[in-house]
Write a protein that holds these residues in place. Structure first.
Motif, PDB file in Angstrom:
ATOM      1  N   GLN A  96       0.554  -1.192   0.299  1.00 33.13           N
ATOM      2  CA  GLN A  96       0.310  -0.119  -0.202  1.00 33.13           C
ATOM      3  C   GLN A  96       0.739   1.241   0.221  1.00 33.13           C
ATOM      4  OE1 GLN A  96      -3.459   0.167   2.471  1.00 33.13           O
ATOM      5  NE2 GLN A  96      -2.402   1.887   3.473  1.00 33.13           N
ATOM      6  N   ASP A 145       2.598   5.086  -0.812  1.00 35.91           N
ATOM      7  CA  ASP A 145       1.651   6.572  -1.760  1.00 35.91           C
ATOM      8  C   ASP A 145       2.396   7.369  -2.427  1.00 35.91           C
ATOM      9  OD1 ASP A 145       4.772   7.025  -1.521  1.00 35.91           O
ATOM     10  OD2 ASP A 145       4.230   8.213   0.522  1.00 35.91           O
ATOM     11  N   LYS A 166      -2.363   3.440   7.688  1.00 38.91           N
ATOM     12  CA  LYS A 166      -3.226   4.601   7.808  1.00 38.91           C
ATOM     13  C   LYS A 166      -3.131   4.251   9.189  1.00 38.91           C
ATOM     14  CE  LYS A 166      -5.459   3.949   3.630  1.00 38.91           C
ATOM     15  NZ  LYS A 166      -6.845   3.485   3.072  1.00 38.91           N
ATOM     16  N   GLU A 169      -1.601   7.964   7.022  1.00 39.19           N
ATOM     17  CA  GLU A 169      -2.021   8.574   6.704  1.00 39.19           C
ATOM     18  C   GLU A 169      -2.859   8.428   8.220  1.00 39.19           C
ATOM     19  OE1 GLU A 169      -6.023   7.375   4.117  1.00 39.19           O
ATOM     20  OE2 GLU A 169      -4.458   7.791   2.952  1.00 39.19           O
ATOM     21  N   TRP A 170      -3.562  10.130   8.539  1.00 35.54           N
ATOM     22  CA  TRP A 170      -3.974   9.768  10.020  1.00 35.54           C
ATOM     23  C   TRP A 170      -5.698  10.580   9.748  1.00 35.54           C
ATOM     24  CZ3 TRP A 170      -1.716   8.747  14.295  1.00 35.54           C
ATOM     25  CH2 TRP A 170      -0.267   8.764  14.688  1.00 35.54           C
ATOM     26  N   SER A 171      -6.264   9.715  10.447  1.00 36.52           N
ATOM     27  CA  SER A 171      -8.005   9.743  10.984  1.00 36.52           C
ATOM     28  C   SER A 171      -7.503  10.277  12.472  1.00 36.52           C
ATOM     29  CB  SER A 171      -8.805   8.722   9.682  1.00 36.52           C
ATOM     30  OG  SER A 171      -8.065   7.378  10.669  1.00 36.52           O
ATOM     31  N   ALA A 180      -9.106   0.786  11.101  1.00 36.20           N
ATOM     32  CA  ALA A 180      -7.859   0.944   9.991  1.00 36.20           C
ATOM     33  C   ALA A 180      -6.680  -0.193  10.283  1.00 36.20           C
ATOM     34  CB  ALA A 180      -7.667   2.156  11.420  1.00 36.20           C
ATOM     35  N   ASP A 181      -5.533   0.108   9.698  1.00 33.22           N
ATOM     36  CA  ASP A 181      -4.658  -0.823   9.496  1.00 33.22           C
ATOM     37  C   ASP A 181      -4.282  -0.656  11.288  1.00 33.22           C
ATOM     38  OD1 ASP A 181      -4.909  -1.055   7.207  1.00 33.22           O
ATOM     39  OD2 ASP A 181      -3.130   0.361   6.501  1.00 33.22           O
TER      40      ASP A 181
END
Length: 536
Positions: free
Chosen positions: A37, A39, A47, A77-79, A100-101
């Motif tokens: 995965q 970028d 993630k 990749e943050w959430s 999420a991962d």
């Protein structure tokens, strides 16, 4: 590929379908799809989801994030999801099988035991030497996340010896007491007299009837936890463990035997006590339904932290009341429900420093080797300290020889300022061998917790050890049962607290309605694993 969780009871059909789809994808129909995965520059992409408090945001943590990305050679990749939204979103991710991962402070071991979507991290410890070092120093941490068959679906955090305290403390406005010539209340009757004086005698001196004698936090719907008004169970002689234990679901221990306080006479006493608080106007009418943010805001007082408006509240440290007001408050022992009762205290000291849900990994997540490198970096010394307190230079000084000094400005943030760190939600550990200077917040925590030394002694051995971990099958049963009986109990209890109407007949009907919902079975299961934990 094997699918773990075959011994679990069936979850919802949608979860099963989603999980199957996810796991087939993870197995990779075209070779490297699941393993990669990337970028836009071809770097591994991971993630990561963080469950944040209202005063936290990833945006303030760029320097630490850069260090973490450099350590893992990846792009993150943050959430982030705030507390107020997480219960609903957590249910959705578990039902849909799409966590999420990597998730920080999101899923408990019991979630991962019930839903087969999480990686068994025990098989990867050799790739995480920093985690191994943590477990070597604090074997209790490893025990609290290891299932009876050796699986490890989450990794714990350890906030250091300074945070080895409950944090479930009862604070009173001592300035108001002194002004009104009152003593610290030692019983509920004395407390009611103090509440009446706080309500009617203008203790803050501003000529307004704006005092909140007791700022009561709302009660949850799925568990009983932080700063809950049900902490007044300690006044009745039932010791709680609301940081993180079976206590959140009604379980307690009396003379070595597990029982459930939701059907106890002591719990009824607490309900009636809290109803009186609302009925007499000592607590706001909307206490049980207000957002937690309103509760926090009430502690800040009025006039830019110059005028206290709260007389009594449950929190962890005096600074919860704002920089201009904190000197007015001090922790007090739990007042006895009545004369002759020995009050105790919340026995969450270990849970105060350890939590069992620092980080979880989605089973079959892409770039697993990179994820493990990322987690190992999180548990490294420098990144753990910065994740806990803030970046070097801005918030922490690295003095050398495992010694650090925290900038005092960290503890003077206003209610509108964002924290520069994950604070006690971090995914890492603070070794007892490291020296942290200037952590005035946890020094205050230790001082408040010391107030309860005698009440903790009265608890004796009647508390749940944090190394108590049921099997997957039993964990699922416990979770299903507690969800069922809490969803029946708490709305009824909230109605009694708000509107009254609790009498012998209604109490008997309530108890009779809960008993078939799994209380006894949960007691038996917790007893089995309590006995096993004591053998260890």
């Amino acid at each position: 590929m094997t699918v773990k969780g075959t011994k679990k009871k069936a979850v919802a059909a949608i979860a099963a379908v989603s999980a199957l789809s996810m796991m087939l994808s993870a197995c990779g129909g075209s070779g490297d799809e699941a393993a990669q995965q990337l970028d836009k520059d071809g770097k591994p992409l991971v993630k990561v989801m963080f469950q944040s408090a209202s005063n936290q945001t990833i945006a303030t943590m760029g320097t630490w994030i850069n260090g973490l990305q450099e350590a893992c050679g990846c792009t993150i990749e943050w959430s982030e999801v705030q507390d107020s939204q997480w219960t609903q979103q957590k249910a959705a991710t578990l039902a849909g099988g799409n966590p999420a991962d990597v998730s920080i402070r999101a899923y408990h071991p019991s979630d991962a035991q019930k839903y087969p979507f999480f990686e068994d991290l025990s098989q990867h410890l050799d790739q995480m030497p920093n985690v191994q070092a943590f477990f070597k120093e604090q074997p209790i941490a490893k025990g609290m996340v290891t299932t009876p068959d050796g699986k490890m679906y989450t990794l714990p955090r350890y906030s250091g010896k300074l945070q080895r305290a409950s944090g479930q403390h009862l604070f009173i406005n001592k300035t108001w007491l002194d002004k009104l010539g009152l003593q610290v209340p030692k019983t509920w009757d004395e407390l009611f007299k103090v509440m009446e004086a706080f309500k009617t005698q203008d203790p803050n001196g501003n000529g307004k009837a704006d005092e909140i004698p007791y700022a009561m936090r709302n009660i949850g719907t799925s568990e009983i936890g932080w700063w809950s008004p049900f902490l007044f169970l300690n006044s009745t002689g039932i010791s709680t463990q609301f940081n993180n234990s079976p206590s959140r679901f009604g379980a307690y221990i009396k003379d070595g035997k597990v029982q459930n306080y939701l059907v106890s006479d002591e719990y009824r006493d607490v309900i009636e006590f809290l109803h009186t608080m609302i009925e007499k106007g000592y607590s706001p009418k909307d206490s049980l339904t207000q957002q937690s943010s309103k509760y926090y805001a009430s502690l800040q007082g009025a006039d830019d932290n110059k005028t206290a408006t709260v007389g009594l509240a449950i929190t962890n440290i005096p600074s919860s009341f704002g920089t201009g007001l904190q000197d007015q408050y001090e922790a007090i022992p739990w007042p006895a429900s009545k004369a002759g009762v020995t009050a105790v205290a919340d026995h969450s000291q270990d849970e105060g420093a350890f939590e069992d849900y620092a980080v979880a990994v989605r089973e079959g997540a892409p770039n697993m080797d990179t994820i493990l490198k990322l987690i190992n970096a999180m548990y490294g010394e420098d990144l753990s300290v910065q994740q806990r307190y803030g970046t070097f230079g801005d918030w922490v000084t690295k003095d050398g020889d495992h010694t650090y000094t925290v900038n005092e400005k960290l503890f003077k943030l206003t209610a509108n300022e964002k924290s520069p760190a994950f604070a006690d939600r971090f995914a890492g550990w603070i070794s007892d061998e490291w020296t942290i200077k200037g952590d005035t917040s946890n020094e205050d925590l230790q001082k408040a917790d010391a107030i309860y030394a005698d009440q903790l002694k009265a608890v004796g051995d009647d508390y749940f050890p944090i190394s108590l971990v049921p099997s997957d099958e039993d964990s699922t049963t416990l979770s299903n049962n507690s969800a069922t009986y809490l969803s029946a109990a708490l709305p009824k209890v909230a109605d009694w607290m708000q509107n009254g109407g609790l009498d012998d007949a209604s109490w008997k009907a309530y108890v009779d309605s809960l008993q078939p919902l799994g209380l006894d079975q949960n007691n038996q299961i917790w007893q089995k694993w309590l006995d096993e934990a004591k053998k260890k």
